[in-house]
Write a protein that holds these residues in place. Structure first.
Motif, PDB file in Angstrom:
ATOM      1  N   ARG A   1      11.724  11.691  -2.486  1.00 33.87           N
ATOM      2  CA  ARG A   1      12.958  12.459  -2.294  1.00 33.87           C
ATOM      3  C   ARG A   1      14.147  11.545  -2.039  1.00 33.87           C
ATOM      4  O   ARG A   1      15.250  11.780  -2.545  1.00 33.87           O
TER       5      ARG A   1
ATOM      6  N   SER B   1      -3.568   3.127  -1.798  1.00 32.84           N
ATOM      7  CA  SER B   1      -2.625   3.372  -0.708  1.00 32.84           C
ATOM      8  C   SER B   1      -1.954   4.731  -0.881  1.00 32.84           C
ATOM      9  O   SER B   1      -1.804   5.499   0.071  1.00 32.84           O
ATOM     10  N   SER B   2      -1.549   5.018  -2.097  1.00 31.56           N
ATOM     11  CA  SER B   2      -0.869   6.276  -2.375  1.00 31.56           C
ATOM     12  C   SER B   2      -1.776   7.468  -2.073  1.00 31.56           C
ATOM     13  O   SER B   2      -1.327   8.480  -1.534  1.00 31.56           O
ATOM     14  N   ASP B   3      -3.036   7.344  -2.372  1.00 32.06           N
ATOM     15  CA  ASP B   3      -3.960   8.447  -2.120  1.00 32.06           C
ATOM     16  C   ASP B   3      -4.300   8.616  -0.639  1.00 32.06           C
ATOM     17  O   ASP B   3      -4.469   9.731  -0.154  1.00 32.06           O
TER      18      ASP B   3
ATOM     19  N   VAL C   1       5.301   4.158  -4.417  1.00 30.31           N
ATOM     20  CA  VAL C   1       4.249   3.199  -4.098  1.00 30.31           C
ATOM     21  C   VAL C   1       3.265   3.221  -5.263  1.00 30.31           C
ATOM     22  O   VAL C   1       2.733   4.279  -5.606  1.00 30.31           O
TER      23      VAL C   1
ATOM     24  N   CYS D   1      -2.721   7.176   2.237  1.00 32.55           N
ATOM     25  CA  CYS D   1      -1.745   6.830   3.271  1.00 32.55           C
ATOM     26  C   CYS D   1      -1.723   7.846   4.410  1.00 32.55           C
ATOM     27  O   CYS D   1      -1.586   7.487   5.584  1.00 32.55           O
TER      28      CYS D   1
ATOM     29  N   ALA E   1       0.305  13.216   0.102  1.00 27.29           N
ATOM     30  CA  ALA E   1       1.365  13.610  -0.826  1.00 27.29           C
ATOM     31  C   ALA E   1       2.681  13.837  -0.088  1.00 27.29           C
ATOM     32  O   ALA E   1       3.760  13.547  -0.611  1.00 27.29           O
ATOM     33  N   LYS E   2       2.586  14.344   1.135  1.00 28.86           N
ATOM     34  CA  LYS E   2       3.827  14.577   1.895  1.00 28.86           C
ATOM     35  C   LYS E   2       4.470  13.258   2.328  1.00 28.86           C
ATOM     36  O   LYS E   2       5.693  13.140   2.315  1.00 28.86           O
ATOM     37  N   LEU E   3       3.659  12.296   2.714  1.00 33.09           N
ATOM     38  CA  LEU E   3       4.245  10.980   3.040  1.00 33.09           C
ATOM     39  C   LEU E   3       4.927  10.384   1.817  1.00 33.09           C
ATOM     40  O   LEU E   3       6.040   9.869   1.895  1.00 33.09           O
ATOM     41  N   ASN E   4       4.240  10.457   0.692  1.00 32.57           N
ATOM     42  CA  ASN E   4       4.850   9.926  -0.525  1.00 32.57           C
ATOM     43  C   ASN E   4       6.132  10.676  -0.898  1.00 32.57           C
ATOM     44  O   ASN E   4       7.067  10.095  -1.451  1.00 32.57           O
ATOM     45  N   ALA E   5       6.171  11.963  -0.561  1.00 36.73           N
ATOM     46  CA  ALA E   5       7.371  12.749  -0.857  1.00 36.73           C
ATOM     47  C   ALA E   5       8.589  12.240  -0.094  1.00 36.73           C
ATOM     48  O   ALA E   5       9.724  12.355  -0.561  1.00 36.73           O
ATOM     49  N   ILE E   6       8.374  11.695   1.100  1.00 37.43           N
ATOM     50  CA  ILE E   6       9.526  11.153   1.851  1.00 37.43           C
ATOM     51  C   ILE E   6      10.209  10.067   1.014  1.00 37.43           C
ATOM     52  O   ILE E   6      11.440  10.037   0.897  1.00 37.43           O
ATOM     53  N   ARG E   7       9.388   9.215   0.428  1.00 41.23           N
ATOM     54  CA  ARG E   7       9.950   8.137  -0.405  1.00 41.23           C
ATOM     55  C   ARG E   7      10.549   8.684  -1.705  1.00 41.23           C
ATOM     56  O   ARG E   7      11.644   8.277  -2.123  1.00 41.23           O
TER      57      ARG E   7
ATOM     58  N   HIS F   1      -2.625   2.492  -6.092  1.00 42.23           N
ATOM     59  CA  HIS F   1      -3.267   3.804  -6.220  1.00 42.23           C
ATOM     60  C   HIS F   1      -3.990   4.221  -4.945  1.00 42.23           C
ATOM     61  O   HIS F   1      -3.841   5.354  -4.457  1.00 42.23           O
TER      62      HIS F   1
END
Lengths: 149, 149, 149, 149, 149, 149, 149, 149
Positions: free
Chosen positions: G70, G39-41, G34, G43, G62-68, G37
């Protein structure tokens, strides 16, 4: 969810067709070894040249068949292994061992008379059945949750 | 370089001892299944209680034996599988299948009469032999490069 | 053949000690989680600082404990999971799930009253028992082939 | 980028439908266990024959269900695990353990009252939520980067 | 249970020695990169010959250092990654990424000022700390369950 | 940190001994193929019986040697592959390919004249050298960080 | 042959669009984080509720972004990592580390000024470039063999 | 069952086209390296800039080609490796080594004169042939079980 099913083992009866017919209306993809007995035995020398020694004749053929078997087991979610009434059928048990070690779900199909001799294979299986109909019922249940009525 | 070798298959002759004796002076660690036939058959119910149904009697035992087999095959560099003269020995072929799928080096040991029936297993092996002496010679060669004189 | 065994689950009785005592004379290495309840709950904040929110208090501690659990399960050949009489014990089932997915041999220990609720975990196990003595007997059999007399 | 999501755990409320409806317009494929309670309990004996002992009745069924669960978790990118208000739900924690060990992204859904008992599972998750709506919002954000307004 | 710990990252302070001293009496094996800055930069050309282009000068050296790093991370149970006050330290984050993808337990050590910039690395860690003392306390707790008093 | 190093390739000069001597005082374990040319060629038929066809004569021997090679590469952290001045040496490139695919650190050793023909192998290596002395220097640097003076 | 390419790293310029446009007519599938900036921070807290502590605010996101991340790295054949002129960009190096450890082909894109600081990342890459145009040319060459004229 | 086949090795004759034509009517997907010799040699510098040193010129190109090779071998079920009459062809043997280590089914194609030099590669193969026609016959047999008449 498409189930990918490899039908290993005995090649002298029509059990594969029975299972496929029983699953004709659900989302299952089947694969199988080459079931023409002569082709399976002689494929190696037919393509790569004759061998004087029976060991190498068979070795060439078994390796060609392994190309297909490894692909099919590798792609499968479920490996059904049928042990018939006759022959040693060590290749069936060998396929079951490969499938189990690769983490595939194994279904074993055999008659009661072989129960004790197959106890190690059965113990590695998620289902042990006697008939093609039961295999088809299992695949249907796994696929869509419906049970025989 | 220590070789870790699992000796799978037939339990009614002293072939394991012959191999171990032939390798007594080199760096090889051997493992094996429980070779007492009655213990192997009855271990499950002896510890976890009797079962009315033979299938579950055998199932309990085969699973206990699988704890040992899986550990031993998993730790092995080389799996030697012997097929004897009698019985179905599907567990031997099942062990060979697991070993092959896990990338272990497989050595198969059987008499000539079983050659055709074992062609798929033989085709997956790095050596096919008839005697314990040959297995010991192979392990010695792999270990230190010396050949029989 | 050294067996490496992780003893997961319930921490309010001395079942671990019973198993270790029952295996004192055979080649088995045991590991276990931190079994001091307060330390296990508070380790995170004790080292890394207090949290106002209970969720993060627990999160910090659970992650520290996970460092130990992951190491121990990863090194294990066999994971024994005991479900006691009390509490939710979801961490025991979570450990069992990890162990199964990693290909470890799983032994489950629980009383009959939990049989139905644990059927999925039991179905993934190679042995289901009720007592520490049975676990010790299984480890002995797997290690050296001897059965209780 | 198609997300493949397995919805594990509680089967007595319509949380799965809520998530699916919330994601109807984005590229997500869902899978789930068989959620008919009776079918799930009795599938084994319905197809493979009755068992006198409840343990084996349940064992046969749990193994059939495992064929589906293993396939679905294996194919999933994300495993959502819901713990409801009732029952032991050890199978939910067992599925979470498998998913975590296989490297799947785990989302846990439960009420605040279970927070402490689920701390190990929560610590392994990439998101911990209370509602189906939150799961749908997460899947939408992961899929296309949009947040609830 | 021996813990194998790789100490990655910053090489301009004595944080590694502090951790090792703090763990001198427990069963932990440490590894580390070459911490002599000049050797680390010039090892490639020192052994394999000078390069006119700085890119290839660095490339040769970085690849030699990678032999050590890959071995050490591969053998580790736990990877501690320290980000210091200065420099880009992309190699530290690169090591953390490798460790995480290989399933190692990651501990991150940095000052509060870098918190936001390191949020992705912190989110992959099982512990985030500021001091060497905290790392030593964590290793002690993981090893034997004792907490600082 | 013990380095485990497999020395693959050319068997007609004493480069292996030079490397081992250069590393005699550091913690490195070496393995190598059987370097007696006749034994390596004839081991299969010497143990398992003569073959009329040269292809099978060689096939039997190459498979025995593969038992050793697979074990040694599998255990290695670093695989050094030397290409000499003569012969096709496809087995050296074959070993390099295996080592690379298994994630081993590869060091290639050859003269400048083969540079273009070996560019794919060199591109997969972490170091490319011409002399045994350079290999020994690399192993020393990787082991303890010291550089030649 | 469809190439699956993940575009990691800097999110403050339009380099991703340039690459996609340069590859519009060849068989390449792109994925990306994503890139908004805010949204990424934010979410994590936007969906799962506010946090008083900035560390946990960032941790949730950061963990939500990690789902994407990974999912995208796991599916990718090639991971392109761009380091921009500003910020620490540790997440870019962290992604590169994951990609390398998972055996993905890594392409690194950065200006000459960062060459020394990125030497470890560059050494793990199969290509190091400065411009989006070069990335597009590489993807085109890998896909169909054509070079810029 | 779609077979995915990578055609590795010699690029100076039309053997790939012969195989593809022989399989035009069956379900096989082929991939291959870039077979334009000049492009393959110069791709690196053409895109990423000239190098004064031939080693780095070749290194840049070989790494670009590796992006394609790794993708193609990784996706393949079967890797066919042809050794021609000329050149060292170490890259062909290197590809064969990678394919074998990754568990792909390997088919080797060469003339009789290279039999002894290729014995290690042949021993790892499931088929060894001399002509394109034989490869096409094998793929047809593996795909649908039919043999040449």
């Amino acid at each position: 969810m498409t189930l990918n099913v490899y039908l290993a083992g005995e090649i002298h009866s029509n059990w594969r067709e029975e299972i496929m017919q029983g699953c004709a209306d659900i989302d299952v993809q089947f694969s199988a070894p080459v079931t023409d007995h002569d082709s399976s035995d002689d494929c190696g020398v037919a393509i790569m040249g004759a061998e004087a020694d029976k060991f190498w004749h068979d070795n060439k053929g078994a390796k060609l068949n392994a190309i297909r078997t490894r692909k099919a087991i590798g792609d499968a979610d479920i490996v059904v292994v049928r042990f018939g009434q006759k022959y040693k059928q060590w290749n069936a048990a060998f396929d079951a061992g490969q499938a189990y070690a690769l983490g595939k779900s194994v279904i074993v199909m055999h008659q009661a008379e072989h129960q004790h001799a197959l106890k190690e294979v059965d113990a590695a299986a998620l289902a042990v059945v006697e008939t093609s109909q039961q295999v088809a019922q299992i695949l249907r249940y796994v696929q869509d949750g419906s049970l025989p009525t």
